[in-house]
Design a protein around this motif. Structure first.
Motif: not given
Length: 233
Positions: A21-27, A206-217, A228-233
């Motif tokens: 999630g750090l990569a999309p956070l930096m973007l 960002l269209i393909f990765t989304g906001g990122g794990r942990y660091f996005s709402l 019950t679902k895993d995070y969709l990267p």
């Protein structure tokens, strides 16, 4: 041996994925303030002399630039398009900052960057700031590959260097060099597509990765709605 190395490599990747999630956070942190201020300056939000509803509309100078075919973009319905562009950037930038609806807001923002690159900056070439040293110019790589356009860019770099040298000579002789250079050396603005193209590429990512794990709402909202679902990267 090869299989052991591959399994180790995959194991390290799996552990590192916890921080993907750090990569999309930096973007997002790079893009958000750029979009927010771009949208803010297209709108009348800072004009306290207008009625509240007029402050929500696009600035008349921006509307004129959107609509004028001679010195502007020459777009139809400039009032509407300037309004949409301003609010897409302003609201979209804030949403990027907090990582909410990241994929959705990245789409119109990518469109605005595509329009900026093709309609505003395209005729100026690639570089936003004209390189003044052909040896360090990125065009050198394409010149190695035989690109005539890149070779022309390298020749232009020599011309840029000559003009900057003349500017410095004039300032040294007649100006206040310590004062004028306090915040950096002068450059020649080329106003090419470089920044718009980079922002476009970041938004497509960002269209393909989304906001990122942990660091996005987006992550926490999905975590709440679909526990019950895993995070969709």
């Amino acid at each position: 041996m090869l299989k052991s190395f591959y399994l180790l490599y995959r194991s390290l990747l799996d552990k590192a994925s916890l921080l993907d999630g750090l990569a999309p956070l930096m973007l997002r942190l790079i893009l958000a303030p750029v979009m927010i201020i771009a949208g803010f300056n297209k709108l009348n939000l800072a004009n306290a002399d207008l009625a509240w509803w007029q402050r929500l509309l696009a600035d008349e100078n921006v509307v004129a630039w959107f609509g004028n075919a001679q010195w502007g973009l020459g777009l139809p319905a400039p009032d509407l398009l300037a309004f949409l562009a301003g609010w897409s950037e302003f609201l979209g930038g804030w949403l990027l900052l907090i990582g909410l609806a990241t994929r959705l807001v990245s789409v119109p923002l990518a469109v605005t960057m595509f329009v900026a690159a093709t309609q505003v900056h395209w005729h100026n070439g690639w570089f936003s700031v004209a390189p003044s040293n052909p040896d360090t110019s990125a065009a050198q790589v394409f010149a190695w590959l035989g690109s005539d356009v890149a070779k022309q860019s390298l020749e232009a770099s020599n011309e840029v260097a000559e003009r900057l040298s003349r500017i410095k000579e004039i300032v040294d002789a007649n100006g206040l060099p310590e004062y004028l250079y306090e915040y950096g050396n002068p450059v020649i603005l080329n106003n090419g597509i470089e920044f718009a193209a980079i922002y476009f590429a970041m938004l497509v990512s960002l269209i393909f990765t989304g906001g990122g794990r942990y660091f996005s709402l987006d992550y926490w909202l999905r975590k709440y709605l679909e526990p019950t679902k895993d995070y969709l990267p």
